[in-house]
Design a protein around this motif. Structure first.
Motif, PDB file in Angstrom:
ATOM      1  N   ALA A  42       0.825  -1.210   0.000  1.00 36.46           N
ATOM      2  CA  ALA A  42       0.000   0.000   0.000  1.00 36.46           C
ATOM      3  C   ALA A  42       0.858   1.259   0.000  1.00 36.46           C
ATOM      4  CB  ALA A  42      -0.926  -0.004   1.207  1.00 36.46           C
ATOM      5  N   LEU A  43       2.028   1.209   0.621  1.00 36.47           N
ATOM      6  CA  LEU A  43       2.908   2.379   0.706  1.00 36.47           C
ATOM      7  C   LEU A  43       3.954   2.405  -0.402  1.00 36.47           C
ATOM      8  CD1 LEU A  43       3.451   2.502   4.569  1.00 36.47           C
ATOM      9  CD2 LEU A  43       1.874   3.859   3.193  1.00 36.47           C
ATOM     10  N   GLY A  44       3.932   1.404  -1.257  1.00 38.22           N
ATOM     11  CA  GLY A  44       4.892   1.349  -2.350  1.00 38.22           C
ATOM     12  C   GLY A  44       4.325   1.915  -3.630  1.00 38.22           C
ATOM     13  N   PHE A  45       5.203   2.157  -4.601  1.00 37.26           N
ATOM     14  CA  PHE A  45       4.783   2.653  -5.903  1.00 37.26           C
ATOM     15  C   PHE A  45       4.280   1.485  -6.753  1.00 37.26           C
ATOM     16  CE2 PHE A  45       5.644   3.581 -10.371  1.00 37.26           C
ATOM     17  CZ  PHE A  45       5.060   4.835 -10.522  1.00 37.26           C
ATOM     18  N   PRO A  46       3.143   1.624  -7.457  1.00 40.12           N
ATOM     19  CA  PRO A  46       2.329   2.833  -7.657  1.00 40.12           C
ATOM     20  C   PRO A  46       1.100   2.920  -6.754  1.00 40.12           C
ATOM     21  CG  PRO A  46       1.695   1.209  -9.270  1.00 40.12           C
ATOM     22  CD  PRO A  46       2.758   0.558  -8.411  1.00 40.12           C
ATOM     23  N   ALA A  47       0.903   1.938  -5.861  1.00 42.80           N
ATOM     24  CA  ALA A  47      -0.317   1.910  -5.045  1.00 42.80           C
ATOM     25  C   ALA A  47      -0.440   3.140  -4.157  1.00 42.80           C
ATOM     26  CB  ALA A  47      -0.338   0.640  -4.187  1.00 42.80           C
ATOM     27  N   VAL A  48       0.692   3.708  -3.725  1.00 41.35           N
ATOM     28  CA  VAL A  48       0.644   4.859  -2.834  1.00 41.35           C
ATOM     29  C   VAL A  48       0.002   6.060  -3.510  1.00 41.35           C
ATOM     30  CG1 VAL A  48       2.944   5.700  -3.488  1.00 41.35           C
ATOM     31  CG2 VAL A  48       2.005   6.230  -1.209  1.00 41.35           C
TER      32      VAL A  48
ATOM     33  N   ALA B 183      11.201  -1.172 -11.762  1.00 40.60           N
ATOM     34  CA  ALA B 183      10.668   0.146 -12.098  1.00 40.60           C
ATOM     35  C   ALA B 183       9.778   0.073 -13.337  1.00 40.60           C
ATOM     36  CB  ALA B 183      11.813   1.131 -12.324  1.00 40.60           C
ATOM     37  N   VAL B 184      10.238  -0.661 -14.358  1.00 41.44           N
ATOM     38  CA  VAL B 184       9.444  -0.790 -15.583  1.00 41.44           C
ATOM     39  C   VAL B 184       8.129  -1.508 -15.306  1.00 41.44           C
ATOM     40  CG1 VAL B 184       9.361  -1.842 -17.876  1.00 41.44           C
ATOM     41  CG2 VAL B 184      11.451  -0.704 -17.100  1.00 41.44           C
ATOM     42  N   LEU B 185       8.197  -2.586 -14.525  1.00 42.69           N
ATOM     43  CA  LEU B 185       6.975  -3.331 -14.198  1.00 42.69           C
ATOM     44  C   LEU B 185       6.026  -2.500 -13.340  1.00 42.69           C
ATOM     45  CD1 LEU B 185       8.456  -6.889 -13.467  1.00 42.69           C
ATOM     46  CD2 LEU B 185       7.169  -6.128 -15.484  1.00 42.69           C
ATOM     47  N   ALA B 186       6.583  -1.661 -12.453  1.00 44.02           N
ATOM     48  CA  ALA B 186       5.737  -0.809 -11.610  1.00 44.02           C
ATOM     49  C   ALA B 186       4.982   0.205 -12.454  1.00 44.02           C
ATOM     50  CB  ALA B 186       6.592  -0.105 -10.559  1.00 44.02           C
ATOM     51  N   VAL B 187       5.664   0.784 -13.458  1.00 40.51           N
ATOM     52  CA  VAL B 187       4.982   1.715 -14.364  1.00 40.51           C
ATOM     53  C   VAL B 187       3.903   0.989 -15.151  1.00 40.51           C
ATOM     54  CG1 VAL B 187       5.277   3.195 -16.382  1.00 40.51           C
ATOM     55  CG2 VAL B 187       6.959   3.265 -14.538  1.00 40.51           C
ATOM     56  N   ALA B 188       4.189  -0.247 -15.549  1.00 37.19           N
ATOM     57  CA  ALA B 188       3.193  -1.048 -16.269  1.00 37.19           C
ATOM     58  C   ALA B 188       1.972  -1.308 -15.391  1.00 37.19           C
ATOM     59  CB  ALA B 188       3.812  -2.360 -16.730  1.00 37.19           C
ATOM     60  N   VAL B 189       2.215  -1.561 -14.106  1.00 38.58           N
ATOM     61  CA  VAL B 189       1.099  -1.759 -13.175  1.00 38.58           C
ATOM     62  C   VAL B 189       0.284  -0.478 -13.052  1.00 38.58           C
ATOM     63  CG1 VAL B 189       0.499  -2.155 -10.750  1.00 38.58           C
ATOM     64  CG2 VAL B 189       2.197  -3.610 -11.867  1.00 38.58           C
ATOM     65  N   LEU B 190       0.953   0.660 -13.013  1.00 36.61           N
ATOM     66  CA  LEU B 190       0.268   1.952 -12.920  1.00 36.61           C
ATOM     67  C   LEU B 190      -0.653   2.162 -14.123  1.00 36.61           C
ATOM     68  CD1 LEU B 190      -0.106   4.798 -11.676  1.00 36.61           C
ATOM     69  CD2 LEU B 190       1.894   5.511 -13.010  1.00 36.61           C
ATOM     70  N   VAL B 191      -0.096   1.972 -15.314  1.00 39.59           N
ATOM     71  CA  VAL B 191      -0.894   2.163 -16.529  1.00 39.59           C
ATOM     72  C   VAL B 191      -2.013   1.126 -16.616  1.00 39.59           C
ATOM     73  CG1 VAL B 191      -0.829   2.161 -19.046  1.00 39.59           C
ATOM     74  CG2 VAL B 191       1.055   3.188 -17.759  1.00 39.59           C
ATOM     75  N   GLY B 192      -1.685  -0.128 -16.283  1.00 43.90           N
ATOM     76  CA  GLY B 192      -2.691  -1.179 -16.340  1.00 43.90           C
ATOM     77  C   GLY B 192      -3.829  -0.936 -15.357  1.00 43.90           C
ATOM     78  N   SER B 193      -3.509  -0.420 -14.184  1.00 41.49           N
ATOM     79  CA  SER B 193      -4.549  -0.131 -13.189  1.00 41.49           C
ATOM     80  C   SER B 193      -5.483   0.962 -13.674  1.00 41.49           C
ATOM     81  CB  SER B 193      -3.900   0.286 -11.863  1.00 41.49           C
ATOM     82  OG  SER B 193      -3.090  -0.753 -11.353  1.00 41.49           O
ATOM     83  N   LEU B 194      -4.923   1.984 -14.318  1.00 36.13           N
ATOM     84  CA  LEU B 194      -5.753   3.062 -14.853  1.00 36.13           C
ATOM     85  C   LEU B 194      -6.672   2.558 -15.963  1.00 36.13           C
ATOM     86  CD1 LEU B 194      -3.253   6.071 -14.968  1.00 36.13           C
ATOM     87  CD2 LEU B 194      -5.304   5.855 -13.545  1.00 36.13           C
ATOM     88  N   LEU B 195      -6.127   1.745 -16.850  1.00 35.02           N
ATOM     89  CA  LEU B 195      -6.941   1.200 -17.934  1.00 35.02           C
ATOM     90  C   LEU B 195      -8.034   0.282 -17.400  1.00 35.02           C
ATOM     91  CD1 LEU B 195      -4.199   0.422 -20.623  1.00 35.02           C
ATOM     92  CD2 LEU B 195      -5.850   2.306 -20.611  1.00 35.02           C
ATOM     93  N   LEU B 196      -7.685  -0.550 -16.416  1.00 37.82           N
ATOM     94  CA  LEU B 196      -8.675  -1.435 -15.802  1.00 37.82           C
ATOM     95  C   LEU B 196      -9.783  -0.627 -15.141  1.00 37.82           C
ATOM     96  CD1 LEU B 196      -9.628  -4.237 -14.794  1.00 37.82           C
ATOM     97  CD2 LEU B 196      -8.124  -3.906 -12.804  1.00 37.82           C
ATOM     98  N   ALA B 197      -9.392   0.422 -14.401  1.00 41.95           N
ATOM     99  CA  ALA B 197     -10.382   1.259 -13.719  1.00 41.95           C
ATOM    100  C   ALA B 197     -11.268   1.985 -14.726  1.00 41.95           C
ATOM    101  CB  ALA B 197      -9.669   2.266 -12.815  1.00 41.95           C
TER     102      ALA B 197
END
Length: 227
Positions: free
Chosen positions: A8-14, A89-103
């Motif tokens: 929860a406190l890590g990127f990108p969930a924070v 770092a690359v996978l974290a950015v992918a999670v960020l983008v994927g979460s936005l698209l999913l939402a």
């Protein structure tokens, strides 16, 4: 528990976690009556992203919640995978983008399903003034010129163009009080869309329906018959 807090406190969930705190605070203010859930409807066009028909605050709140859950789940998977450095770092950015698209996809689907429960209010129209009493603001009103001040349902006032129908020859001898002059009261009874003006007629409060107080009697009640 530690795994959850780290994710929860890590990127990108924070990022979405901070937005979630703002969303929760906003809805607490709505429950307390300090603000309204439609506060941002006039400032943001949510229809451009497929959320039209649902209040902006509702769609944004759902977007944040789904994105936070998606990013949290993705962060947990990254931690368990043990990725580090550039790969992490690359996978974290992918999670960020994927979460936005999913939402975005989830909220768009929900907005389509629940749009019927948020009927759109019709936009304000000049025809809303038809049937309202106005005050003449020009020296007089004729068939070609005149202005009046009228109050809307929300209490605001507007200056509108008004016209009075020309009199028939047999009515040329109308009483002076039936001529609309500055300060007199009129009734807007029709709207001319082509000319963009209202037809107005003299208004007499005594003609309003409702109980009238009679001398020696109560309002709306007949006087007792003698004998």
């Amino acid at each position: 528990m530690n795994e959850f807090l780290d994710a929860a406190l890590g990127f990108p969930a924070v990022i979405f976690g901070a937005a979630l705190v703002v969303v929760v605070c906003f809805w607490l203010l709505v429950l307390a009556g300090a603000t309204d859930q439609h506060s941002f409807d006039s400032d943001v066009d949510s229809g451009a992203v497929g959320f039209g028909g649902v209040p902006v605050t509702v769609s944004v709140s759902l977007l944040v919640v789904v994105a936070w859950f998606g990013s949290l789940s993705g962060t947990v998977l990254l931690d368990r995978a043990g990725a580090t450095g550039t790969t992490r770092a690359v996978l974290a950015v992918a999670v960020l983008v994927g979460s936005l698209l999913l939402a975005w996809g989830a909220v768009r689907l929900l907005a389509h399903l629940f749009r019927r429960y948020f009927p759109a209010e019709p936009p304000p129209s000049r025809k809303d003034f038809v049937g309202r009493v106005c005050t003449i603001r020009t020296g007089s009103v004729s068939a070609v010129f005149g202005q009046a001040e009228v109050a809307a349902a929300d209490g605001s006032t507007a200056i509108v163009q008004v016209r009075q129908a020309p009199r028939a020859p047999q009515l040329a001898g109308l009483r002076a009080e039936e001529t609309l002059v500055s300060g007199s009261t009129g009734l807007l009874y029709a709207y001319d869309e082509e000319g963009e003006f209202f037809w107005v007629s003299p208004y007499d409060a005594a003609l309003d329906p409702g109980p009238k107080e009679k001398p020696g009697g109560r309002p709306g009640l007949p006087e007792a018959a003698d004998g």
